[in-house]
Design an enzyme around this catalytic site. Sequence first.
Site, PDB file in Angstrom:
ATOM      1  N   ASP A 116       0.786  -1.236   0.000  1.00 15.88           N
ATOM      2  CA  ASP A 116       0.000   0.000   0.000  1.00 15.88           C
ATOM      3  C   ASP A 116       0.817   1.285   0.000  1.00 15.88           C
ATOM      4  O   ASP A 116       0.267   2.368   0.206  1.00 15.88           O
ATOM      5  CB  ASP A 116      -0.938   0.006   1.214  1.00 15.88           C
ATOM      6  CG  ASP A 116      -2.037  -1.035   1.079  1.00 15.88           C
ATOM      7  OD1 ASP A 116      -2.640  -1.110  -0.003  1.00 15.88           O
ATOM      8  OD2 ASP A 116      -2.289  -1.777   2.041  1.00 15.88           O
ATOM      9  N   ASP A 175      -6.799  -3.749  -6.034  1.00 15.00           N
ATOM     10  CA  ASP A 175      -6.459  -2.462  -5.422  1.00 15.00           C
ATOM     11  C   ASP A 175      -5.016  -2.044  -5.731  1.00 15.00           C
ATOM     12  O   ASP A 175      -4.667  -0.866  -5.747  1.00 15.00           O
ATOM     13  CB  ASP A 175      -6.611  -2.519  -3.889  1.00 15.00           C
ATOM     14  CG  ASP A 175      -7.777  -3.344  -3.396  1.00 15.00           C
ATOM     15  OD1 ASP A 175      -8.182  -4.300  -4.081  1.00 15.00           O
ATOM     16  OD2 ASP A 175      -8.281  -3.051  -2.303  1.00 15.00           O
TER      17      ASP A 175
HETATM   18  N1  GLY Z   1      -7.486  -1.160  -0.563  1.00 20.42           N
HETATM   19  C1  GLY Z   1      -8.346  -1.673   0.412  1.00 20.42           C
HETATM   20  C2  GLY Z   1      -9.765  -1.338   0.187  1.00 20.42           C
HETATM   21  O1  GLY Z   1     -10.146  -0.815  -0.831  1.00 20.42           O
HETATM   22  O2  GLY Z   1     -10.541  -1.621   1.090  1.00 20.42           O
END
Ligand code: GLY
Length: 396
Positions: A116, A175
């Site tokens: 992330d 994501d």
């Molecule tokens: N990237 C984690 C979410 O969208 O919950």
Amino acid sequence: MIIKRFKTIITLIALSSSFCMGQAPKKPMAQLINDEFKFAVDQYKVLANNIPAGLTPQSYANGKSINHDIKWWCSGFYSGSLWYLYEQTKDASIKKEAEEALKVIEPNQTYTGNHDLGFMMYCSFGNAYRLTGKPEYKAVVQRSAESLASRYRPSIKSIQSWDKNRYWQCPVIIDNMMNLEMMNWVSDHGGSPKYKEIAISHSNTTLKNHFRDDFSSFHVIDYNLETGAIIKKATWQGAANCSAWSRGQGWALYGFTMMYRFTKDATYLKQAKGIAHFILNHPNLPADKIPFWDFDAQGIPFTKRDASAGALIASALLELGQFTSGQEKEEFKSAAETMIYSLASPAYRAKLGENGGFLLMHSTGAYPLNSEIDVPLVYADYYYLEALLRYKKWYL
Ligand code: GLY
């Protein structure tokens, strides 16, 4: 019980049909954007008072503010939103708060515990550098890209999202496309070309393995790290392995639009358009165009919305419109407008001093995990402010 159900139905009908009935705020977009930013500056001063030292804000539920340590994937959104607020308003106290918020998350630049880093460090330090030109902010973004590159796995040609655990061996989630913006940017701004190469390799693998024929995306692909083979296609936050989790579709749309911006590879543009049409033509997309938490959720239209998906899809559609023309461009712009008007309406936008200081209500983090259901979420605010700024920059 019957009365409660009746009230729910009335609320849902009102949410879905307010635009057809002319109840939505139809002020000109330029005025709406000015008003929203003015409100947001005041509201974020409320939010700032709810954040304990060393933590970053996430949500608000049952009258309590929810804050997380800096390793949480959302730690960069607060400072990112503050930089957007500063960009529009030049409010000095907001800038000071933005600078302080950066100091809190700066240690993340060497963190390698998840994928992330792009969310955490580009939304924050990337925007800070864009607006101030300070070399120390650029250095943090560059260092963060190196940390993220440590999670690239040549055997699967992707960045590994989460570490191995009892559910997954080498999971890659849709994501992850969002973290590639930082990688492209660093290569394009004096860094090694390897970051962009990683971004392209990851995107191509995602293109091959994450999508179905209708352009909807699986959430998680789990790989065998030794052989590179796919173990399973599954979900974590969606309604089912075969469903279209709404925020995931948003990440995919935003991610491939952004990849086209950096590479001008027509394959990415085609994919982004396909995803946009999947979302906008979906029979379960409500009239106000703020998705339910999953396009295939049980209980539609009586289940929860995800305003964060609406905000990020609006922002992505505005960029995609820049790469299209004619009727298609108009379609993307008009859908984004509807989303913005919806989010700015009392159905989603909080009142001053309420909602723990967050701007938007009604997001859903992880419905199947019974986590963050129908609450404000810090990233919904971030992408909402981004959508407003993008509209102003490109369409006014
Ligand atoms: N990237 C984690 C979410 O969208 O919950």
